[in-house]
Design a protein around this motif. Structure first.
Motif, mmCIF file in Angstrom:
data_model
loop_
_atom_site.group_PDB
_atom_site.id
_atom_site.type_symbol
_atom_site.label_atom_id
_atom_site.label_comp_id
_atom_site.label_asym_id
_atom_site.label_seq_id
_atom_site.Cartn_x
_atom_site.Cartn_y
_atom_site.Cartn_z
ATOM 1 N N ALA A 199 0.820 -1.218 0.000
ATOM 2 C CA ALA A 199 0.000 0.000 0.000
ATOM 3 C C ALA A 199 0.849 1.261 0.000
ATOM 4 C CB ALA A 199 -0.935 0.003 1.205
ATOM 5 N N ASN A 200 2.068 1.183 0.534
ATOM 6 C CA ASN A 200 2.943 2.360 0.526
ATOM 7 C C ASN A 200 3.175 2.854 -0.890
ATOM 8 O OD1 ASN A 200 3.226 2.036 3.300
ATOM 9 N ND2 ASN A 200 5.175 0.939 3.138
ATOM 10 N N MET A 201 3.570 1.935 -1.768
ATOM 11 C CA MET A 201 3.885 2.339 -3.134
ATOM 12 C C MET A 201 2.627 2.674 -3.928
ATOM 13 S SD MET A 201 6.426 0.512 -5.858
ATOM 14 C CE MET A 201 7.602 0.230 -4.543
ATOM 15 N N ALA A 202 1.557 1.910 -3.707
ATOM 16 C CA ALA A 202 0.311 2.192 -4.424
ATOM 17 C C ALA A 202 -0.182 3.597 -4.110
ATOM 18 C CB ALA A 202 -0.752 1.157 -4.052
ATOM 19 N N THR A 203 -0.132 3.978 -2.852
ATOM 20 C CA THR A 203 -0.574 5.318 -2.458
ATOM 21 C C THR A 203 0.325 6.389 -3.042
ATOM 22 O OG1 THR A 203 -1.532 4.468 -0.410
ATOM 23 C CG2 THR A 203 -1.040 6.820 -0.482
ATOM 24 N N ALA A 248 25.264 6.673 -19.954
ATOM 25 C CA ALA A 248 25.146 7.930 -19.223
ATOM 26 C C ALA A 248 24.808 7.663 -17.765
ATOM 27 C CB ALA A 248 24.065 8.806 -19.856
ATOM 28 N N ALA A 249 25.388 8.458 -16.877
ATOM 29 C CA ALA A 249 25.150 8.318 -15.452
ATOM 30 C C ALA A 249 24.660 9.637 -14.881
ATOM 31 C CB ALA A 249 26.422 7.876 -14.726
ATOM 32 N N ALA A 250 23.915 9.556 -13.797
ATOM 33 C CA ALA A 250 23.408 10.756 -13.124
ATOM 34 C C ALA A 250 23.492 10.542 -11.626
ATOM 35 C CB ALA A 250 21.967 11.043 -13.554
ATOM 36 N N SER A 251 23.911 11.580 -10.924
ATOM 37 C CA SER A 251 24.023 11.533 -9.477
ATOM 38 C C SER A 251 23.342 12.759 -8.890
ATOM 39 C CB SER A 251 25.496 11.509 -9.057
ATOM 40 O OG SER A 251 25.620 11.496 -7.652
ATOM 41 N N VAL A 252 22.498 12.542 -7.901
ATOM 42 C CA VAL A 252 21.791 13.642 -7.254
ATOM 43 C C VAL A 252 21.921 13.473 -5.748
ATOM 44 C CG1 VAL A 252 19.547 14.725 -6.857
ATOM 45 C CG2 VAL A 252 20.160 13.950 -9.149
ATOM 46 N N PRO A 253 22.360 14.510 -5.036
ATOM 47 C CA PRO A 253 22.493 14.400 -3.576
ATOM 48 C C PRO A 253 21.128 14.367 -2.909
ATOM 49 C CG PRO A 253 22.957 16.637 -4.286
ATOM 50 C CD PRO A 253 22.809 15.828 -5.539
ATOM 51 N N ALA A 254 21.108 13.871 -1.685
ATOM 52 C CA ALA A 254 19.871 13.833 -0.927
ATOM 53 C C ALA A 254 19.522 15.218 -0.406
ATOM 54 C CB ALA A 254 20.007 12.861 0.247
ATOM 55 N N ILE A 255 18.230 15.431 -0.134
ATOM 56 C CA ILE A 255 17.757 16.670 0.467
ATOM 57 C C ILE A 255 17.754 16.497 1.977
ATOM 58 C CG2 ILE A 255 15.764 18.212 0.690
ATOM 59 C CD1 ILE A 255 15.009 17.422 -2.155
ATOM 60 N N ALA A 256 18.394 17.405 2.673
ATOM 61 C CA ALA A 256 18.461 17.316 4.129
ATOM 62 C C ALA A 256 17.118 17.700 4.735
ATOM 63 C CB ALA A 256 19.561 18.231 4.665
ATOM 64 N N VAL A 257 16.545 16.800 5.526
ATOM 65 C CA VAL A 257 15.272 17.049 6.202
ATOM 66 C C VAL A 257 15.355 16.500 7.619
ATOM 67 C CG1 VAL A 257 13.870 16.981 4.097
ATOM 68 C CG2 VAL A 257 14.286 14.872 5.386
ATOM 69 N N GLU A 258 14.422 16.927 8.453
ATOM 70 C CA GLU A 258 14.306 16.370 9.789
ATOM 71 C C GLU A 258 13.372 15.165 9.710
ATOM 72 O OE1 GLU A 258 12.825 17.641 14.288
ATOM 73 O OE2 GLU A 258 13.083 19.176 12.729
ATOM 74 N N ALA A 259 13.953 13.976 9.849
ATOM 75 C CA ALA A 259 13.190 12.749 9.639
ATOM 76 C C ALA A 259 12.402 12.374 10.877
ATOM 77 C CB ALA A 259 14.117 11.612 9.247
ATOM 78 N N LEU A 260 11.100 12.132 10.703
ATOM 79 C CA LEU A 260 10.245 11.652 11.776
ATOM 80 C C LEU A 260 10.106 10.137 11.717
ATOM 81 C CD1 LEU A 260 8.183 12.219 14.090
ATOM 82 C CD2 LEU A 260 6.426 12.338 12.303
ATOM 83 N N ASP A 261 9.881 9.610 10.501
ATOM 84 C CA ASP A 261 9.646 8.180 10.340
ATOM 85 C C ASP A 261 10.068 7.764 8.931
ATOM 86 O OD1 ASP A 261 8.730 5.571 10.325
ATOM 87 O OD2 ASP A 261 6.634 6.120 10.055
ATOM 88 N N PRO A 262 11.116 6.910 8.794
ATOM 89 C CA PRO A 262 11.578 6.517 7.467
ATOM 90 C C PRO A 262 10.772 5.398 6.814
ATOM 91 C CG PRO A 262 12.967 5.514 9.140
ATOM 92 C CD PRO A 262 11.972 6.378 9.880
ATOM 93 N N THR A 263 9.713 4.928 7.472
ATOM 94 C CA THR A 263 8.929 3.819 6.925
ATOM 95 C C THR A 263 8.422 4.149 5.519
ATOM 96 O OG1 THR A 263 8.182 3.222 9.148
ATOM 97 C CG2 THR A 263 6.939 2.318 7.297
ATOM 98 N N GLY A 264 8.697 3.265 4.564
ATOM 99 C CA GLY A 264 8.177 3.411 3.215
ATOM 100 C C GLY A 264 8.909 4.387 2.324
ATOM 101 N N ALA A 265 10.010 4.990 2.795
ATOM 102 C CA ALA A 265 10.708 5.981 1.963
ATOM 103 C C ALA A 265 11.217 5.359 0.667
ATOM 104 C CB ALA A 265 11.859 6.605 2.753
ATOM 105 N N GLY A 266 11.682 4.117 0.736
ATOM 106 C CA GLY A 266 12.151 3.455 -0.478
ATOM 107 C C GLY A 266 11.039 3.248 -1.483
ATOM 108 N N ASP A 267 9.835 2.919 -1.002
ATOM 109 C CA ASP A 267 8.688 2.756 -1.902
ATOM 110 C C ASP A 267 8.320 4.077 -2.560
ATOM 111 O OD1 ASP A 267 8.351 0.024 -1.236
ATOM 112 O OD2 ASP A 267 7.256 0.583 0.566
ATOM 113 N N VAL A 268 8.368 5.156 -1.796
ATOM 114 C CA VAL A 268 8.049 6.474 -2.342
ATOM 115 C C VAL A 268 9.086 6.872 -3.392
ATOM 116 C CG1 VAL A 268 7.725 8.907 -1.780
ATOM 117 C CG2 VAL A 268 6.828 7.160 -0.258
#
Length: 372
Positions: free
Chosen positions: A62-66, A250-270
């Motif tokens: 459901a994480n990815m479906a949503t 071809a390759a592409a690299s993008v850095p992460a966006i710094a945020v204050e994380a509350l809950d990492p659940t499902g971040a990979g699905d998103v």
């Protein structure tokens, strides 16, 4: 329908009458997720720990479906749902709340919903799950041998396990995107992933990618994987993501966006949902992984895997907010300039506040802000 999608269709200019009605098909297990946040440390044996925050939401597939539905893609999910209150809540949240097509899903009498309890602390999470395999076969529903025609399908590959629907979807023209979990066998053999040969894109995390390719560098792993699949995308956690186009090199690299994380659940699905969206919309590779990383970063600031997935309203609010902040790196802002052509002229104030992700409130409890 979720209010997170203000009428934005990322595929609007690409749609033609003969297109399939479904943009993305996926199947898997729906869990009820119960999430505890605000823990200062891991629970200690023989003691009671109190969490400062709690939420519940549909989890698992459901994480990815949503996440896909909130980005404006017509999403079809085939899954089994228990006929208990948990299953009813998850079904209604996905079908009525998010507009996900559940016509291939079924409620199973006498089968209780799988449940996961997730505890988030120190930037990580620990999970305890319980559930039983759904009764099989499920007549005409979940895990179909022939899925509906779709532009794309998302699969989770398991070593040694063949999923006939993946090959069927590919034969019908669907682009296959796949992630993978931890290899409990310890062999880490790409040839043991039967569905890999059908994939357009393979999206493991850095540790998985290095183990499967016998490399000691995530970027080297991505290049090795690109010899097996057209698109290899390796997520690097706090360092962002790295992608390689196997056809062009071809390759592409993008850095992460710094945020204050509350809950990492499902971040990979998103992240996967964001990448699928950008690929179907035919964006440049760097824009796809930048967008995927942005959606994942926004999701970890909220409770839960599915209800934390951002929609276009939240993306617009973030973009409006960061452009108005003094001292921003012009190059970093330019990286997301492609959003200007996608987003409404004015977004809501950032940060946005969500309703409480929980079960059982009466009508008077709707719209309350989530605890922080």
């Amino acid at each position: 329908m979720s209010t997170d999608n203000p009428g934005i269709d990322p595929l609007l200019g690409l749609r033609v009458p003969e297109d399939p009605a479904c943009d993305v098909f996926l199947t898997g297990t729906v869990f009820l997720d119960i999430i505890f946040t605000g823990l200062d440390s891991a629970p200690v044996r023989g003691t009671e720990s109190w969490a400062r925050g709690m939420g519940s939401s549909p989890g698992g597939v459901a994480n990815m479906a949503t996440a896909l539905a909130r980005l404006g893609l017509h999403t079809s999910l085939a899954a089994a749902f228990g006929d208990d209150h948990y299953g009813e809540y998850c079904w209604d949240a996905l079908e009525q709340g998010e507009g996900i097509d559940l016509s291939l899903s079924r409620r199973i009498p006498g089968w209780h919903s799988p449940v996961t309890v997730s505890m988030a602390y120190e930037g990580e999470r620990t999970m305890v799950s319980h559930g039983h395999e759904a009764p099989v076969p499920l007549p005409g529903c979940a895990f179909p041998a022939r899925p509906p025609r779709a532009r794309a399908a998302v699969a989770s590959l398991t070593p040694g396990r063949s999923e006939p629907w993946v090959a069927a979807a590919a034969r019908d023209g669907a682009l296959i995107f796949a992630d993978v979990g931890w290899d409990e066998t310890g062999r880490w053999d790409l040839d043991a992933l039967p569905g890999l040969g059908h994939c357009l894109a393979f999206l493991p995390n850095a540790e998985e990618a290095m183990r499967y390719t016998r490399t000691d560098c995530p970027r080297a792993a991505a290049h090795a994987l690109a010899e097996r699949v057209p698109l290899a995308v390796v997520t690097l956690g706090a360092e962002g993501a790295y992608a390689v186009d196997g056809a062009t090199g071809a390759a592409a690299s993008v850095p992460a966006i710094a945020v204050e994380a509350l809950d990492p659940t499902g971040a990979g699905d998103v992240f996967v949902a964001g990448f699928v969206t950008g690929t179907l919309a035919d964006w440049p590779l760097a824009d796809r992984i930048a967008f995927a990383g942005l959606t994942a970063a926004l999701s970890v600031q909220e409770f839960g895997g599915s209800l934390s997935a951002p929609g276009w309203t939240e993306i617009a609010g973030w973009w409006q907010q960061v452009r108005g902040c003094a001292g921003q790196d012009p190059a970093a802002l330019e990286r997301y300039a492609f959003l200007d052509d996608l987003l409404p002229a004015a977004g809501r104030d950032w940060p946005l506040r969500r309703a409480v992700p929980t079960i059982g409130f009466g009508r008077g409890g709707e719209g309350l802000p989530a605890p922080r």
